[in-house]
Design an enzyme around this catalytic site. Structure first.
Site, PDB file in Angstrom:
ATOM      1  N   ASP A  77      10.290  79.854   3.134  1.00 37.38           N
ATOM      2  CA  ASP A  77      11.228  80.471   2.209  1.00 37.38           C
ATOM      3  C   ASP A  77      10.504  81.173   1.063  1.00 37.38           C
ATOM      4  OD1 ASP A  77      13.987  80.757   1.134  1.00 37.38           O
ATOM      5  OD2 ASP A  77      13.208  79.488  -0.476  1.00 37.38           O
TER       6      ASP A  77
ATOM      7  N   GLU B  58       9.807  84.549   5.324  1.00 33.97           N
ATOM      8  CA  GLU B  58      10.908  85.275   4.695  1.00 33.97           C
ATOM      9  C   GLU B  58      10.275  86.067   3.549  1.00 33.97           C
ATOM     10  OE1 GLU B  58      14.583  85.329   1.761  1.00 33.97           O
ATOM     11  OE2 GLU B  58      13.075  83.777   1.663  1.00 33.97           O
TER      12      GLU B  58
END
Length: 636
Positions: free
Chosen positions: A317, A370
């Site tokens: 993330d 990401e």
């Protein structure tokens, strides 16, 4: 005087050396709480890194949380505190009482705990992982030779606590890991997904953070069961040939008093300078990637999920927030690197180290970034100065796609490039096309309610958009509920609106997406050359006035190629002519006009023979009745 010889389970000199160098990849087997035998006495060996603490003791149910009962011994040179306490059992709750350099007492959960108390409780729990049994050997053996570049990947992004719930229960009615696994496997096999990506698995105190503010990096959240239950779930997915990806959050952590923030009374896991160590927008702390022990904590944690729990990949993330020192910050809120730039050189080195070790030790596993900027070589090899990830979320495609899909069809002709631009960089990285949870929260609307128009137009728009996504280069990811056109935005506080499937419009979208996924899995043309220009070919990328896109996907052997025609307006074309490369027969294998997909049910001929008539710059062509928002997929 001779040194006391260390027992096998104790932290030894080599452990300290490797941890201090940042290379102790299984440090979680030494730090934390471990059920062991000291001679004939069974108990728990505790070890915690608290370099600037004056003293540390273990408090818990077993000593009535008495701060004096079980003091720990400091081990030099790193400041690791250890002790053995007899008689402690599985599931006993504990914390560390840390006396700071100022003389204050603070109570911290164990950073290496394998299990945690159910929130709002914040204690750690003793847990023995050695009891977990696995029966997924065939999957794990096959994984070693699995190549993500050559295989299909259709990912179902899901949040266990809000997928389904048990109605009428006094608690939240969460499904357990085991219940979720059984129902989710049946559903995913029916739909045609290859992988599940789970958000919110590592222990976190606040449901509304969706698991992106972690306090227990080594503990599967107790909301849905024990670590053994979590392992059972992964095992069950594997036995049903479904891969498991976890969201992993090495970018930041929350300030909660029991968590990692100021762990020993000083910035231990975070940067000392708040301009480097805090995210002003998120109110969280940033890991100190320059500190060997912190890098070791994170790398060993990534390995823990993949090696101890057989997880097939980690989606990392907020990578951009780690790479840029000024991410989300104003002037004066950040510090430049030694060259005066805004790149976090320590985070770059961390990623190279992390990906080299994890993928080197676990062939076939995945590391997915990401990363929302144009940072080069995110999936490039470390040897060539890349970051070494396996795959990258294509945030640029997602942004352009959703912006185009929101437009009234009348204005799409002026924004045609939004749908074609991604092909200009499609091979610069190994991409996943994503429509994730982030796109259906915070007043962004569900996928269906992003679509323009009313009634039929909304559903038809969504279906043609999904077809374009499946035909486009790149792996696929869709967040739960969007496959049946969920009306409301996602909320972690309730289950998905499964009742919508009683309505034919929602059933039609689900049928359409299901058959798109099965088409994708069955046809090598849609995935085996995702990393090569030879795998995709535009027929007409410039039909802007009719807002129609036509393209081909090629298989490596050329035996089974696909032609997609996607109409993004409500205009009907009785004989839309499409150029083709050869004078062959083109078999209609997917038609959005079918009643089961919400179409008008008009019968079409099953095969179209190309004739010698120039169209789209091709020598041959055939004509086909293309309905409003119509999609046709042909095999040749």
């Amino acid at each position: 005087m001779a040194k006391k010889r260390k027992k096998a389970y104790e932290v030894g000199e080599l452990d300290q050396y490797l941890f201090g160098q940042g290379n102790h990849y299984e440090i979680y087997k030494k730090l934390g709480a471990h059920i062991v035998k000291n001679g004939k006495t069974e108990g728990v060996y505790f070890a915690v890194w608290a370099p600037n603490a004056r003293s540390v003791s273990v408090v818990g149910e077993f000593n009535d949380w008495d701060t004096q009962a079980n003091p720990m011994e400091r081990e030099e040179p790193l400041g690791i505190y250890t002790c053995f306490i007899p008689g402690i059992k599985q599931f006993d709750m504990y914390k560390y009482c840390i006396e700071t350099y100022k003389g204050d007492l603070i109570f911290k959960a164990d950073p290496f705990a394998f299990h945690a108390e159910l929130r709002p409780g914040t204690a750690s729990k003793v847990y023995d992982l050695s009891q977990i049994k696995w029966s997924d050997a065939a999957w794990m053996e096959k994984r070693k030779n699995w190549d993500h570049k050559k295989e299909p990947m259709s990912i179902y992004e899901a949040h266990i606590g809000s997928w389904k719930r048990h109605p009428g229960r006094e608690d939240e009615g969460f499904y357990t890991y085991r219940e979720f696994a059984k129902d989710a496997v049946d559903y995913m096999k029916y739909m045609g997904y290859t992988h599940i990506e789970l958000i919110g698995i590592a222990e976190h105190p606040f449901d509304g953070s969706w698991g992106y503010q972690v306090t227990g990096y080594f503990a599967p959240t107790s909301r849905y069961g024990t670590p053994e239950d979590f392992a059972w779930m992964v095992n069950y997915f594997h036995r049903n040939k479904i891969g498991v990806i976890l969201d992993w959050v090495p970018a930041h952590f929350p300030r909660d008093a029991h968590g990692l923030a100021d762990f020993d009374g000083t910035p231990t896991f975070e940067y000392q300078d708040p301009r480097k160590g805090e995210h002003p927008d998120w109110g969280t702390k940033i890991f100190d990637y320059g500190k060997n022990e912190v890098r070791n904590f994170l790398i060993s944690n990534a390995l823990y999920w993949v090696e101890e729990f057989h997880v097939d990949g980690l989606r990392v993330d907020a990578v951009a927030s780690m790479l840029y020192l000024d991410y989300g910050k104003q002037d004066g809120q950040w510090v430049a690197n030694k060259y005066g730039g805004n790149k976090n050189l320590e985070a770059i080195d961390f990623f190279k180290h992390l990906n080299s070790v994890l993928l080197g030790r676990n062939p076939g596993a995945l590391m997915i970034a990401e990363e929302s900027t144009a940072w080069p070589m995110v999936t490039g090899p470390v040897e060539e100065d890349g970051l070494g990830f396996s795959l990258k979320w294509n945030m640029g495609w997602m942004h352009d796609f959703t912006e185009y899909m929101k437009l009234d069809p009348y204005f799409r002709k002026d924004n045609h490039n939004l749908m074609t631009f991604a092909m200009s960089y499609a091979y610069s990285e190994n991409y996943i096309l994503v429509l994730s949870h982030d796109e259906v929260v915070h007043l962004k609307c569900s996928m269906l309610n992003k679509m323009p128009g009313l009634g039929f137009d909304k559903y038809a728009n969504l279906k043609v958009g999904y077809a374009f996504m499946i035909g486009h280069v790149g792996k696929k990811l869709l967040f739960m509920g969007q496959e049946f056109a969920q009306l409301r935005e996602w909320s972690e506080e309730r289950e998905l609106d499964w009742f919508l499937l009683a309505e034919k419009e929602h059933q039609a979208v689900q049928n359409w997406f299901r058959d798109l996924l099965h088409l994708y899995k069955k046809n090598k043309a849609l995935y085996e050359m995702d990393d090569s220009w030879e795998g995709f070919e535009w027929i007409n990328a410039d039909d802007r006035y009719r807002s129609i896109f036509s393209f081909m996907r090629h298989s490596k052997d050329g035996k089974k190629n696909l032609l997609f025609v996607c109409n993004f307006t409500p205009m009907e074309w009785a004989d839309y002519r499409v150029g083709v490369p050869r004078r062959k027969q083109y078999k209609l294998i997917l038609d959005s006009d079918e009643e089961q997909y919400g179409g008008n049910g008009r019968k079409k001929q099953p095969v179209y023979k190309a004739v010698k008539q120039e169209c789209d710059g091709r020598p041959y062509s055939f004509a086909y009745p293309l309905s409003p928002y119509g999609v046709a997929v042909f095999e040749f």
